[in-house]
Design an enzyme around this catalytic site. Sequence first.
Site, PDB file in Angstrom:
ATOM      1  N   ARG A 236      34.003 149.881  25.120  1.00  0.00           N
ATOM      2  CA  ARG A 236      33.152 148.973  25.899  1.00  0.00           C
ATOM      3  C   ARG A 236      33.737 147.569  25.764  1.00  0.00           C
ATOM      4  O   ARG A 236      34.064 147.125  24.653  1.00  0.00           O
ATOM      5  CB  ARG A 236      31.708 148.988  25.366  1.00  0.00           C
ATOM      6  CG  ARG A 236      30.917 150.213  25.767  1.00  0.00           C
ATOM      7  CD  ARG A 236      30.633 150.237  27.283  1.00  0.00           C
ATOM      8  NE  ARG A 236      29.962 151.451  27.725  1.00  0.00           N
ATOM      9  CZ  ARG A 236      30.561 152.543  28.205  1.00  0.00           C
ATOM     10  NH1 ARG A 236      31.872 152.594  28.286  1.00  0.00           N
ATOM     11  NH2 ARG A 236      29.855 153.576  28.613  1.00  0.00           N
ATOM     12  N   GLU A 265      32.208 143.895  33.695  1.00  0.00           N
ATOM     13  CA  GLU A 265      32.773 144.687  34.781  1.00  0.00           C
ATOM     14  C   GLU A 265      31.768 145.125  35.842  1.00  0.00           C
ATOM     15  O   GLU A 265      32.159 145.710  36.861  1.00  0.00           O
ATOM     16  CB  GLU A 265      33.543 145.893  34.230  1.00  0.00           C
ATOM     17  CG  GLU A 265      32.719 146.866  33.449  1.00  0.00           C
ATOM     18  CD  GLU A 265      33.550 147.936  32.734  1.00  0.00           C
ATOM     19  OE1 GLU A 265      34.787 147.838  32.725  1.00  0.00           O
ATOM     20  OE2 GLU A 265      32.936 148.842  32.181  1.00  0.00           O
TER      21      GLU A 265
HETATM   22  P1  NAD Z   1      30.636 159.125  19.519  1.00  0.00           P
HETATM   23  O1  NAD Z   1      29.175 158.864  19.381  1.00  0.00           O
HETATM   24  O2  NAD Z   1      31.127 160.526  19.435  1.00  0.00           O
HETATM   25  O3  NAD Z   1      31.450 158.254  18.427  1.00  0.00           O
HETATM   26  C1  NAD Z   1      31.184 156.915  18.158  1.00  0.00           C
HETATM   27  C2  NAD Z   1      31.449 156.700  16.680  1.00  0.00           C
HETATM   28  O4  NAD Z   1      31.354 155.288  16.404  1.00  0.00           O
HETATM   29  C3  NAD Z   1      30.438 157.393  15.772  1.00  0.00           C
HETATM   30  O5  NAD Z   1      31.118 158.239  14.857  1.00  0.00           O
HETATM   31  C4  NAD Z   1      29.732 156.245  15.051  1.00  0.00           C
HETATM   32  O6  NAD Z   1      29.365 156.562  13.723  1.00  0.00           O
HETATM   33  C5  NAD Z   1      30.816 155.171  15.093  1.00  0.00           C
HETATM   34  N1  NAD Z   1      30.323 153.818  14.850  1.00  0.00           N
HETATM   35  C6  NAD Z   1      29.127 153.265  15.184  1.00  0.00           C
HETATM   36  N2  NAD Z   1      29.077 151.991  14.758  1.00  0.00           N
HETATM   37  C7  NAD Z   1      30.263 151.730  14.144  1.00  0.00           C
HETATM   38  C8  NAD Z   1      30.808 150.588  13.502  1.00  0.00           C
HETATM   39  N3  NAD Z   1      30.124 149.447  13.390  1.00  0.00           N
HETATM   40  N4  NAD Z   1      32.045 150.681  12.986  1.00  0.00           N
HETATM   41  C9  NAD Z   1      32.763 151.832  13.076  1.00  0.00           C
HETATM   42  N5  NAD Z   1      32.287 152.948  13.684  1.00  0.00           N
HETATM   43  C10 NAD Z   1      31.064 152.894  14.203  1.00  0.00           C
HETATM   44  O7  NAD Z   1      31.054 158.450  20.915  1.00  0.00           O
HETATM   45  P2  NAD Z   1      32.313 158.814  21.814  1.00  0.00           P
HETATM   46  O8  NAD Z   1      31.926 159.864  22.779  1.00  0.00           O
HETATM   47  O9  NAD Z   1      33.494 159.016  20.946  1.00  0.00           O
HETATM   48  O10 NAD Z   1      32.450 157.438  22.652  1.00  0.00           O
HETATM   49  C11 NAD Z   1      32.978 156.269  22.044  1.00  0.00           C
HETATM   50  C12 NAD Z   1      32.994 155.105  23.040  1.00  0.00           C
HETATM   51  O11 NAD Z   1      33.799 155.407  24.180  1.00  0.00           O
HETATM   52  C13 NAD Z   1      31.635 154.712  23.595  1.00  0.00           C
HETATM   53  O12 NAD Z   1      31.542 153.283  23.602  1.00  0.00           O
HETATM   54  C14 NAD Z   1      31.675 155.178  25.011  1.00  0.00           C
HETATM   55  O13 NAD Z   1      30.832 154.428  25.825  1.00  0.00           O
HETATM   56  C15 NAD Z   1      33.134 154.967  25.351  1.00  0.00           C
HETATM   57  N6  NAD Z   1      33.603 155.765  26.517  1.00  0.00           N
HETATM   58  C16 NAD Z   1      34.560 155.212  27.338  1.00  0.00           C
HETATM   59  C17 NAD Z   1      35.021 155.937  28.418  1.00  0.00           C
HETATM   60  C18 NAD Z   1      36.096 155.385  29.348  1.00  0.00           C
HETATM   61  O14 NAD Z   1      36.357 155.998  30.395  1.00  0.00           O
HETATM   62  N7  NAD Z   1      36.746 154.285  29.028  1.00  0.00           N
HETATM   63  C19 NAD Z   1      34.504 157.214  28.689  1.00  0.00           C
HETATM   64  C20 NAD Z   1      33.563 157.750  27.816  1.00  0.00           C
HETATM   65  C21 NAD Z   1      33.115 157.020  26.727  1.00  0.00           C
END
Ligand code: NAD
Length: 331
Positions: A236, A265
């Site tokens: 994000r 965005e």
């Molecule tokens: P997920 O929930 O599987 O993993 C997120 C991880 O972040 C979790 O393990 C959580 O414990 C950890 N976390 C939370 N706070 C934290 C902190 N302060 N420090 C370190 N780690 C922390 O989520 P995901 O499915 O892996 O998605 C991750 C990100 O990717 C999200 O922000 C999502 O919106 C984004 N995303 C982007 C796209 C894209 O096309 N660019 C597509 C899908 C998801």
Amino acid sequence: MKIIMYGTKAAERPFVKEWQEITGNEVKMVTESLSAQTIGMAKGYDGISIQATSSLGQPDFYRQLAKMGIKQLSTRTAGVDAIDLAACRDNGITVTNVAAYSPRAIAEMGLTQALYLLRRIGEYELRMGKGDFRWNADLISNEIYQQTVGIVGLGRIGGATAQLYKALGARVLAVDPNRNVEYAPFVDEYTDLDTVVKTADIISLHTPLLPSTKNMLAAPQFAKMKKNALVINMARGALINTADLLVALKKKQIAGAGLDTLADESSFFNQEVPVDQTPVDYQELAQLPNVLVTPHVAFFTKTAIRNMVQISLDDVVKIVSGKHSPNEIRL
Ligand code: NAD
């Protein structure tokens, strides 16, 4: 079974057709989003698949759905914040989402951008466009297996990213308050953000946007980074303070950035807009040869779109037939 699929995008159509052929169910694809204005289109259908990105309607909207005999809403998105879950519960409507359509898609885009920056491709392209084919000492590259990569957020996408870097021989550091054992084989060391900021050559962000993660990389962190550090953000935009990032890039405090998401965005999300109407930060970033900006497309692969469509449609069938799905949202 007859299903209506709201908000259908061109890229989804082949996977809907494939699903219809495999399952024998009928899907009416419409481009309109589900809203109070378009709810009538669902009349006569057994189930609904949606792409819930903005609020669907007031509680009365959900009462109307229930009156039409609709028992479920299956969103093809991971997020469900556009759906009033309390109103769904009150009206007996089950909600499903597609939480992980393809973590690998996003991980591969992050790695691709990191390798592009590591090998200075944007900078070479710019110079070659000016007829400069020289091997300048300041453009010498590093090799990925000798790099330390800091994965911030070791969830589904961070875990897939760690696996890719580990396979290439890089040293992988991970930061996550929840130690996800599933990804431990791909991690050399669990550590904290400060250590990653100070020691990593590539810093790859994969956390959700929360009050605690907003601006996690800003001026104080950029000041501590290695001069060759590359910052990759596939999560994000607001995880990074964009103005501070621009300063760090211009002052050469860091070597480059790969960004699939920008803080601001919403005004151009999946739209065509004149460049001068995009945020100034974006325009400045786009000018830099050591920065890559892509329009939130890290997820946009055939595998991910097939999964979004077909998991969602499978869930419609399950719920309408009175079965359960592991993708049901707790209401
Ligand atoms: P997920 O929930 O599987 O993993 C997120 C991880 O972040 C979790 O393990 C959580 O414990 C950890 N976390 C939370 N706070 C934290 C902190 N302060 N420090 C370190 N780690 C922390 O989520 P995901 O499915 O892996 O998605 C991750 C990100 O990717 C999200 O922000 C999502 O919106 C984004 N995303 C982007 C796209 C894209 O096309 N660019 C597509 C899908 C998801």
